[in-house]
Write a protein that holds these residues in place. Structure first.
Motif, PDB file in Angstrom:
ATOM      1  N   MET A 196       0.918  -1.104   0.087  1.00  0.00           N
ATOM      2  CA  MET A 196      -0.104  -0.082  -0.107  1.00  0.00           C
ATOM      3  C   MET A 196       0.811   1.212   0.020  1.00  0.00           C
ATOM      4  N   ASP A 197       0.713   2.014  -0.913  1.00  0.00           N
ATOM      5  CA  ASP A 197       1.391   3.403  -1.061  1.00  0.00           C
ATOM      6  C   ASP A 197       0.848   4.421  -0.262  1.00  0.00           C
ATOM      7  N   SER A 198       1.370   5.627  -0.307  1.00  0.00           N
ATOM      8  CA  SER A 198       0.523   6.680   0.386  1.00  0.00           C
ATOM      9  C   SER A 198      -0.687   7.077  -0.249  1.00  0.00           C
ATOM     10  N   GLN A 199      -0.781   7.086  -1.699  1.00  0.00           N
ATOM     11  CA  GLN A 199      -2.098   7.461  -2.233  1.00  0.00           C
ATOM     12  C   GLN A 199      -3.162   6.513  -1.731  1.00  0.00           C
ATOM     13  N   GLN A 200      -2.825   5.245  -1.753  1.00  0.00           N
ATOM     14  CA  GLN A 200      -3.687   4.151  -1.335  1.00  0.00           C
ATOM     15  C   GLN A 200      -4.143   4.347   0.267  1.00  0.00           C
ATOM     16  N   PHE A 201      -3.035   4.714   0.831  1.00  0.00           N
ATOM     17  CA  PHE A 201      -3.397   4.805   2.374  1.00  0.00           C
ATOM     18  C   PHE A 201      -4.098   6.237   2.350  1.00  0.00           C
ATOM     19  N   ARG A 202      -4.184   7.227   1.684  1.00  0.00           N
ATOM     20  CA  ARG A 202      -5.004   8.368   1.787  1.00  0.00           C
ATOM     21  C   ARG A 202      -6.445   7.929   1.660  1.00  0.00           C
ATOM     22  N   GLU A 203      -6.742   7.158   0.506  1.00  0.00           N
ATOM     23  CA  GLU A 203      -8.063   6.679   0.135  1.00  0.00           C
ATOM     24  C   GLU A 203      -8.432   5.681   0.998  1.00  0.00           C
ATOM     25  N   PHE A 204      -7.929   4.765   1.525  1.00  0.00           N
ATOM     26  CA  PHE A 204      -8.316   3.900   2.597  1.00  0.00           C
ATOM     27  C   PHE A 204      -8.628   4.675   3.937  1.00  0.00           C
ATOM     28  N   GLY A 205      -7.582   5.460   4.297  1.00  0.00           N
ATOM     29  CA  GLY A 205      -7.688   5.966   5.627  1.00  0.00           C
ATOM     30  C   GLY A 205      -8.937   7.116   5.542  1.00  0.00           C
ATOM     31  N   LYS A 206      -9.363   7.961   4.544  1.00  0.00           N
ATOM     32  CA  LYS A 206     -10.512   8.950   4.401  1.00  0.00           C
ATOM     33  C   LYS A 206     -11.721   7.822   4.593  1.00  0.00           C
ATOM     34  N   ALA A 207     -11.636   6.593   3.733  1.00  0.00           N
ATOM     35  CA  ALA A 207     -13.024   5.696   3.631  1.00  0.00           C
ATOM     36  C   ALA A 207     -13.298   5.477   5.113  1.00  0.00           C
ATOM     37  N   MET A 208     -12.258   5.040   5.946  1.00  0.00           N
ATOM     38  CA  MET A 208     -12.396   4.480   7.190  1.00  0.00           C
ATOM     39  C   MET A 208     -12.797   5.678   8.183  1.00  0.00           C
ATOM     40  N   VAL A 209     -12.334   6.940   8.029  1.00  0.00           N
ATOM     41  CA  VAL A 209     -12.973   7.946   8.716  1.00  0.00           C
ATOM     42  C   VAL A 209     -14.606   7.990   8.409  1.00  0.00           C
ATOM     43  N   ASP A 210     -14.885   7.938   7.056  1.00  0.00           N
ATOM     44  CA  ASP A 210     -16.179   8.044   6.813  1.00  0.00           C
ATOM     45  C   ASP A 210     -16.887   6.862   7.486  1.00  0.00           C
ATOM     46  N   TYR A 211     -16.259   5.753   7.576  1.00  0.00           N
ATOM     47  CA  TYR A 211     -17.069   4.611   8.094  1.00  0.00           C
ATOM     48  C   TYR A 211     -17.326   4.877   9.425  1.00  0.00           C
ATOM     49  N   ILE A 212     -16.305   5.256  10.331  1.00  0.00           N
ATOM     50  CA  ILE A 212     -16.157   5.320  11.601  1.00  0.00           C
ATOM     51  C   ILE A 212     -17.289   6.563  12.072  1.00  0.00           C
ATOM     52  N   ALA A 213     -17.015   7.612  11.384  1.00  0.00           N
ATOM     53  CA  ALA A 213     -18.375   8.759  11.507  1.00  0.00           C
ATOM     54  C   ALA A 213     -19.744   8.207  11.205  1.00  0.00           C
ATOM     55  N   ASN A 214     -19.730   7.349  10.281  1.00  0.00           N
ATOM     56  CA  ASN A 214     -21.213   7.069  10.063  1.00  0.00           C
ATOM     57  C   ASN A 214     -21.494   5.925  11.010  1.00  0.00           C
ATOM     58  N   TYR A 215     -20.905   5.092  11.512  1.00  0.00           N
ATOM     59  CA  TYR A 215     -20.965   4.041  12.667  1.00  0.00           C
ATOM     60  C   TYR A 215     -21.506   4.935  13.702  1.00  0.00           C
ATOM     61  N   SER A 216     -20.981   5.960  14.051  1.00  0.00           N
ATOM     62  CA  SER A 216     -21.381   6.654  15.247  1.00  0.00           C
ATOM     63  C   SER A 216     -22.591   7.450  14.885  1.00  0.00           C
ATOM     64  N   ASP A 217     -22.888   8.090  13.907  1.00  0.00           N
ATOM     65  CA  ASP A 217     -23.993   8.554  13.456  1.00  0.00           C
ATOM     66  C   ASP A 217     -25.280   7.742  13.283  1.00  0.00           C
ATOM     67  N   THR A 218     -25.047   6.248  13.287  1.00  0.00           N
ATOM     68  CA  THR A 218     -26.033   5.500  13.093  1.00  0.00           C
ATOM     69  C   THR A 218     -26.165   4.334  14.181  1.00  0.00           C
ATOM     70  N   ILE A 219     -25.526   4.463  15.230  1.00  0.00           N
ATOM     71  CA  ILE A 219     -25.058   3.524  16.283  1.00  0.00           C
ATOM     72  C   ILE A 219     -26.675   3.153  16.891  1.00  0.00           C
ATOM     73  N   ARG A 220     -27.640   3.776  17.037  1.00  0.00           N
ATOM     74  CA  ARG A 220     -28.840   3.843  17.741  1.00  0.00           C
ATOM     75  C   ARG A 220     -29.637   2.667  16.898  1.00  0.00           C
ATOM     76  N   GLU A 221     -29.205   2.538  15.471  1.00  0.00           N
ATOM     77  CA  GLU A 221     -30.107   1.735  14.643  1.00  0.00           C
ATOM     78  C   GLU A 221     -29.529   0.429  15.105  1.00  0.00           C
ATOM     79  N   ARG A 222     -28.428   0.028  15.588  1.00  0.00           N
ATOM     80  CA  ARG A 222     -28.035  -1.436  15.917  1.00  0.00           C
ATOM     81  C   ARG A 222     -28.634  -1.895  17.257  1.00  0.00           C
ATOM     82  N   LYS A 223     -28.529  -3.172  17.383  1.00  0.00           N
ATOM     83  CA  LYS A 223     -28.959  -3.782  18.491  1.00  0.00           C
ATOM     84  C   LYS A 223     -27.692  -3.751  19.650  1.00  0.00           C
ATOM     85  N   VAL A 224     -27.866  -3.462  20.790  1.00  0.00           N
ATOM     86  CA  VAL A 224     -26.680  -3.125  21.595  1.00  0.00           C
ATOM     87  C   VAL A 224     -25.787  -4.456  21.823  1.00  0.00           C
TER      88      VAL A 224
END
Length: 504
Positions: A1-29
Motif C-alpha cells: 500500500m502506497d501513500s495514495q492508497q493509504f489516503r484513500e483507505f484512511g479517508k474511507a475508514m474515517v467516513d465509516y467510523i463517523a457513519n457508525y457513530s451517527d447510526t449506532i442507535r439503529e443497531r441492537k446493543v
C-alpha cells in the motif's frame, strides 16, 4: 500500500467510523451470534496474495460488526463507560503513524515530555496534592499505564520491594524470601476483581475486608485486620482503597484509612478508575477527601474522560520507589541526559510504550476544561433523571445512586428483578448488568455513551417498564421460580405503576 492508497483507505475508514457513530442507535446493543460464528465467515488461512482495501472494508460490516457489542451505543448501560471521542481517535491515528517506542527520553523526547506535561495537566485538573506532580520540585510524578489493573499491580510490586528493603534493614537475619512470604495486602470485598488479581500475580496474600452496609471500607475494619496479622507474625504491606466501587460506586473512607496506613507505614494505593474523572468538577472533589494520605493514585481517562482506551493515569509521591523496583539497565538503553527527565521504562512493567499522551493532549485542548466538565455534568444529570423516573414508579426502589450509576430493583423478592434482567438481556434493546446490594439483587444502570440524550433515557425506561409488566404477569400466574421473600399485591393498578408491597 502506497501513500495514495493509504489516503484513500484512511479517508474511507474515517467516513465509516463517523457513519457508525451517527447510526449506532439503529443497531441492537448486544449481538445475536453464537461462539465460533466468525470461523464460518473467513478462510482458515491467510490469503496467498494481497487483496484490495475496498474488499477488506466491506468485510468489516459482514464479518466484524455482527459480533460487536456496541459499548458506545446510548443504549449501553452496563459495567462502566469506555471513553470515546473523535479528537482521541485522531490522536490514536497520529500515534500509530509516528510509531515511536518511548521507553526512555532519547528514544523519542516528545513522547516523554508530552506525557510529563499531560500528567501535570490532569493532576491539576483533579486538584491532586502537589506532591504527586512532576512540577512540584520533589520526586512525585505521573505516568500513563494501560489499565487500572496494571497500576494496582505496579503499586503492589513497588510496595513489596520497598517493604522488603525496609524490613531487612531492621531484621538483617531474615532472608528476602522469608519476608516476602509474610507480606499481606488489604482491600475491600467491594474492590474490583483486578485488585485481587494483583495479589495473585504479585504473590502477596490479599485480604478482602468486609465493607459496611453502604459498601464502604472503614478504618476500624482495617485496623483490626492489621492487628490480627501482626499477632500471627505477618507483615502488613499494602492497602488498596477504592473511590467508586464497580458494583455501587461506593467511596472508601480515606480520612479513616489514610492515617492508619501512614502510622503503620503501609503503601496506600487509591483506585478511582471510573469516578476519578468526576473530580474534574469541583462539586465532586469532596469524594477525594483524605487523598493526601495516599502513596499512589490512579484513575482511567479512558473510562469517562473522552480519551480512547488505553490510557490509565497513575501518580506516585515518590517515583524513586518505582525506579528501585523496575530499573534494569543495559548499555544500549543508556543516554547522556539520564536523570533530567523520566525514563518511563523504569516506571512500568514493559519496556516498550506507545505515544499515548497525544490523544490526551488532543482531547484536553479541543474540549478544554469547560467541555470536559460539561460532559461529566451532563451524564450525571441524565443519571439523576433516570433516578427520578425510578423513584416516581411505586413498583421500583432505588437501592443506591452515585455519579452516573443508579442501582434499582423491583420491590419484593429477588426473583422479580432477576427475571427483569433476563428479559432485558434477551431482547438486546438495552444492556444492563446486575449486582447485589445488602443481599438484594439489583440492576446497575450506568450512563455510558457520550452520545446519550434524554430521549435515550426515556427509551430505556420504556423498555424497562414494558418488561416489568411481563414480569408481574408471570409472577401473577406463578410462572416464576424462587424463594418467596415478599408478596406483591396484585390489583388492577399493578400495571399502572401502583404496585404495593405487603408482608408475606
Amino acid at each position: 500500500m502506497d501513500s495514495q492508497q493509504f489516503r484513500e483507505f484512511g479517508k474511507a475508514m474515517v467516513d465509516y467510523i463517523a457513519n457508525y457513530s451517527d447510526t449506532i442507535r439503529e443497531r441492537k446493543v448486544l449481538t445475536s451470534v453464537e461462539p465460533g460464528y466468525l470461523e464460518k465467515l473467513i478462510p482458515g488461512e491467510a490469503p496467498q496474495f494481497g487483496e484490495k482495501w475496498q474488499d477488506v472494508l466491506r468485510d468489516v460490516e459482514r464479518v466484524i460488526m455482527p459480533g460487536v457489542t456496541h459499548w458506545h451505543s446510548p443504549n449501553f448501560h452496563a459495567y462502566c463507560p469506555t471513553a470515546n471521542s473523535f479528537p482521541a481517535v485522531v490522536g490514536e491515528m497520529l500515534s500509530a503513524g509516528i510509531g515511536c517506542v518511548g521507553f526512555n527520553w532519547e528514544a523519542s523526547p516528545a513522547c516523554t515530555e508530552l506525557e510529563v506535561m499531560m500528567m501535570n495537566w490532569l493532576g491539576k485538573l483533579l486538584h491532586l496534592p502537589e506532591e504527586f506532580l512532576n512540577c512540584a520540585g520533589g520526586n512525585g510524578g505521573g505516568v500513563i499505564q494501560g489499565s487500572a489493573s496494571e497500576s494496582t499491580l505496579i503499586a503492589l510490586l513497588t510496595a513489596k520491594e520497598k517493604m522488603v528493603r525496609t524490613f531487612k534493614q531492621k531484621h538483617p537475619d531474615m532472608t528476602e524470601n522469608d519476608i516476602k512470604g509474610k507480606l499481606v495486602a488489604y482491600t475491600s470485598d467491594q474492590a474490583n476483581s483486578s485488585v485481587e488479581k494483583a495479589g495473585i500475580l504479585g504473590s502477596m496474600k490479599m485480604r478482602l475486608l468486609p465493607a459496611d452496609s453502604d459498601c464502604i471500607l472503614r478504618g476500624e475494619t482495617l485496623k483490626k485486620a492489621i492487628e490480627e496479622d501482626r499477632k500471627k507474625g505477618l507483615i502488613p504491606c499494602y492497602v488498596v482503597a477504592t473511590l467508586g466501587t464497580t458494583g455501587t460506586c461506593a467511596f472508601d473512607n480515606l480520612e479513616e484509612l489514610g492515617p492508619i496506613c501512614n502510622e503503620e507505614d503501609l503503601w496506600l494505593h487509591i483506585d478511582a478508575a471510573y469516578a476519578g474523572s468526576a473530580f474534574a468538577c469541583p462539586e465532586y472533589q469532596h469524594y477525594m477527601k483524605g487523598v493526601k494520605y495516599a502513596t499512589s493514585f490512579n484513575f482511567n481517562p479512558h473510562k469517562w474522560l473522552l480519551v480512547n482506551s488505553d490510557c490509565s493515569a497513575l501518580w506516585v509521591k515518590n517515583s524513586k520507589h518505582l525506579v528501585d523496583t523496575f530499573a534494569v539497565d543495559r548499555i544500549y538503553l543508556k543516554h547522556k541526559h539520564e536523570g533530567v527527565m523520566p525514563d518511563y521504562r523504569h516506571w512500568q512493567i514493559s519496556l516498550g510504550r506507545r505515544f499515548r499522551a497525544l490523544k490526551l493532549w488532543f482531547v484536553m485542548r479541543i474540549y478544554g476544561v469547560e467541555g470536559i466538565q460539561k460532559h461529566i455534568r451532563t451524564q450525571i444529570g441524565l443519571a439523576n433523571y433516570f433516578e427520578e423516573l425510578v423513584e416516581n414508579d411505586k413498583r421500583f426502589e432505588v437501592s443506591t445512586k452515585k455519579l452516573g450509576l443508579v442501582c434499582f430493583r423491583i420491590k419484593g423478592k429477588n426473583i422479580l428483578t432477576e427475571k427483569l434482567q433476563q428479559l432485558l438481556t434477551e431482547r438486546k434493546n438495552i444492556y444492563c448488568i446486575p449486582c447485589y446490594f445488602r443481599e438484594k439483587y439489583v440492576i446497575r444502570f450506568v450512563v455510558c455513551s457520550r452520545l446519550t440524550l434524554k430521549d435515550d433515557i426515556d427509551y430505556a425506561w420504556n423498555e424497562i417498564c414494558s418488561q416489568t409488566a411481563q414480569v408481574f404477569e408471570m409472577d401473577k400466574n406463578n410462572c416464576l421460580e424462587g424463594p418467596p421473600a415478599k408478596k406483591l399485591k396484585f390489583e388492577e393498578d399493578v400495571l399502572n405503576n401502583n404496585a404495593e408491597i405487603v408482608e408475606d
